[in-house]
Design a protein around this motif. Structure first.
Motif, PDB file in Angstrom:
ATOM      1  N   GLY A 130       0.822  -1.223   0.000  1.00 31.98           N
ATOM      2  CA  GLY A 130       0.000   0.000   0.000  1.00 31.98           C
ATOM      3  C   GLY A 130       0.840   1.250   0.000  1.00 31.98           C
ATOM      4  O   GLY A 130       2.048   1.198   0.030  1.00 31.98           O
ATOM      5  N   GLN A 131       0.156   2.239  -0.131  1.00 30.69           N
ATOM      6  CA  GLN A 131      -1.216   2.625   0.032  1.00 30.69           C
ATOM      7  C   GLN A 131      -2.054   2.082  -1.120  1.00 30.69           C
ATOM      8  O   GLN A 131      -1.674   2.153  -2.275  1.00 30.69           O
ATOM      9  CB  GLN A 131      -1.291   4.158   0.082  1.00 30.69           C
ATOM     10  N   LEU A 132      -3.226   1.544  -0.778  1.00 28.94           N
ATOM     11  CA  LEU A 132      -4.084   0.933  -1.773  1.00 28.94           C
ATOM     12  C   LEU A 132      -5.124   1.925  -2.278  1.00 28.94           C
ATOM     13  O   LEU A 132      -5.783   2.597  -1.481  1.00 28.94           O
ATOM     14  CB  LEU A 132      -4.787  -0.290  -1.183  1.00 28.94           C
ATOM     15  N   ALA A 133      -5.299   1.984  -3.575  1.00 28.41           N
ATOM     16  CA  ALA A 133      -6.275   2.894  -4.184  1.00 28.41           C
ATOM     17  C   ALA A 133      -7.700   2.510  -3.818  1.00 28.41           C
ATOM     18  O   ALA A 133      -8.587   3.358  -3.776  1.00 28.41           O
ATOM     19  CB  ALA A 133      -6.117   2.904  -5.708  1.00 28.41           C
ATOM     20  N   THR A 134      -7.925   1.236  -3.505  1.00 28.68           N
ATOM     21  CA  THR A 134      -9.274   0.759  -3.196  1.00 28.68           C
ATOM     22  C   THR A 134      -9.629   0.901  -1.722  1.00 28.68           C
ATOM     23  O   THR A 134     -10.702   0.465  -1.313  1.00 28.68           O
ATOM     24  CB  THR A 134      -9.413  -0.720  -3.608  1.00 28.68           C
ATOM     25  N   GLY A 135      -8.743   1.471  -0.917  1.00 24.29           N
ATOM     26  CA  GLY A 135      -9.014   1.596   0.509  1.00 24.29           C
ATOM     27  C   GLY A 135      -8.599   0.363   1.264  1.00 24.29           C
ATOM     28  O   GLY A 135      -7.753  -0.405   0.823  1.00 24.29           O
ATOM     29  N   THR A 136      -9.214   0.127   2.428  1.00 26.75           N
ATOM     30  CA  THR A 136      -8.790  -0.977   3.288  1.00 26.75           C
ATOM     31  C   THR A 136      -9.498  -2.290   3.007  1.00 26.75           C
ATOM     32  O   THR A 136      -9.068  -3.337   3.463  1.00 26.75           O
ATOM     33  CB  THR A 136      -8.988  -0.624   4.773  1.00 26.75           C
ATOM     34  N   SER A 137     -10.591  -2.278   2.272  1.00 26.56           N
ATOM     35  CA  SER A 137     -11.310  -3.511   1.931  1.00 26.56           C
ATOM     36  C   SER A 137     -10.895  -3.946   0.532  1.00 26.56           C
ATOM     37  O   SER A 137     -11.020  -3.185  -0.427  1.00 26.56           O
ATOM     38  CB  SER A 137     -12.820  -3.280   1.989  1.00 26.56           C
ATOM     39  N   VAL A 138     -10.374  -5.172   0.437  1.00 28.15           N
ATOM     40  CA  VAL A 138      -9.853  -5.646  -0.848  1.00 28.15           C
ATOM     41  C   VAL A 138     -10.300  -7.073  -1.136  1.00 28.15           C
ATOM     42  O   VAL A 138     -10.611  -7.837  -0.220  1.00 28.15           O
ATOM     43  CB  VAL A 138      -8.301  -5.599  -0.888  1.00 28.15           C
ATOM     44  N   ASN A 139     -10.321  -7.399  -2.408  1.00 23.61           N
ATOM     45  CA  ASN A 139     -10.476  -8.779  -2.844  1.00 23.61           C
ATOM     46  C   ASN A 139      -9.081  -9.385  -2.854  1.00 23.61           C
ATOM     47  O   ASN A 139      -8.172  -8.831  -3.472  1.00 23.61           O
ATOM     48  CB  ASN A 139     -11.080  -8.841  -4.243  1.00 23.61           C
ATOM     49  N   HIS A 140      -8.906 -10.497  -2.149  1.00 26.99           N
ATOM     50  CA  HIS A 140      -7.582 -11.116  -2.141  1.00 26.99           C
ATOM     51  C   HIS A 140      -7.683 -12.571  -2.570  1.00 26.99           C
ATOM     52  O   HIS A 140      -8.749 -13.188  -2.520  1.00 26.99           O
ATOM     53  CB  HIS A 140      -6.890 -10.941  -0.779  1.00 26.99           C
ATOM     54  N   VAL A 141      -6.560 -13.070  -3.049  1.00 22.18           N
ATOM     55  CA  VAL A 141      -6.446 -14.438  -3.533  1.00 22.18           C
ATOM     56  C   VAL A 141      -5.193 -15.057  -2.930  1.00 22.18           C
ATOM     57  O   VAL A 141      -4.267 -14.353  -2.537  1.00 22.18           O
ATOM     58  CB  VAL A 141      -6.376 -14.495  -5.083  1.00 22.18           C
ATOM     59  N   TRP A 142      -5.171 -16.364  -2.840  1.00 22.04           N
ATOM     60  CA  TRP A 142      -3.993 -17.067  -2.362  1.00 22.04           C
ATOM     61  C   TRP A 142      -3.907 -18.382  -3.102  1.00 22.04           C
ATOM     62  O   TRP A 142      -4.896 -18.881  -3.612  1.00 22.04           O
ATOM     63  CB  TRP A 142      -4.030 -17.245  -0.845  1.00 22.04           C
ATOM     64  N   GLN A 143      -2.700 -18.922  -3.173  1.00 21.98           N
ATOM     65  CA  GLN A 143      -2.513 -20.096  -4.013  1.00 21.98           C
ATOM     66  C   GLN A 143      -1.319 -20.905  -3.535  1.00 21.98           C
ATOM     67  O   GLN A 143      -0.457 -20.404  -2.799  1.00 21.98           O
ATOM     68  CB  GLN A 143      -2.315 -19.673  -5.468  1.00 21.98           C
TER      69      GLN A 143
END
Length: 174
Positions: A130-143
């Motif tokens: 960050g700083q993230l443009a989408t704010g503190t709520s994000v879609n995340h993925v893991w693999q």
């Protein structure tokens, strides 16, 4: 059954990191025996993360944020694995297709202090995001994948947990 659920619910909060690292928030992720730990830093609007998952020393793990959607394609990730020299390697990579190269690349947001470790059957990625443009709520993925060849992570499973590894997280409220 409730004993099993209680055990899993306590997994991330009871974890002790090496080098006196500590994280105020965590979430046990629903698949791939994975856990996300974080500290949100309001002054910089950045997030210190630790993503850890069960893995063999021959495999690889990745965690990322999808700033434009909910799935793997479009994700900005950090991948980690044990390199051919035996030391852990971690770097950012952009996921632009369902057959990504997983080569190092720039991300659409800042990421720093990337490192990784392998201990007791778990790989862990550490980074500041960050700083993230989408704010503190994000879609995340893991693999997770089973193999690395010539320092390039190879494909992962394409069913079950490997295609269910996505969610939303709010770094401010948990």
């Amino acid at each position: 059954m409730s004993q099993v659920l209680t055990f899993y619910a306590q997994t991330c909060s009871k974890h002790i990191f090496s080098s006196n690292r500590s994280f105020g928030s965590c979430r046990d992720l629903p698949v791939l025996d994975a856990h996300l730990h974080w500290n949100y830093m309001p002054s910089t609007k950045s997030i210190q993360i630790a993503y850890r998952a069960a893995q063999t020393s021959e495999g690889w793990i990745a965690w990322g944020i999808n700033p434009t959607g909910t799935g793997m394609v479009g994700s900005q990730a950090i991948v980690a694995f044990r390199g051919s020299n035996g030391s852990m390697t971690a770097y950012p990579t952009s996921i632009t297709s369902y057959n990504p190269s997983l080569q190092p690349s720039s991300l659409s947001f800042q990421v720093s202090n990337i490192s990784a470790e392998y201990a007791k059957g778990q790989m862990t990625i550490f980074a500041v995001v960050g700083q993230l443009a989408t704010g503190t709520s994000v879609n995340h993925v893991w693999q997770a994948g089973r193999s690395v060849s010539d320092n390039i992570p190879q494909g992962h499973g394409t069913s079950g947990p490997n295609i269910q590894s996505m969610a939303t997280v709010d770094f401010l409220s948990g």
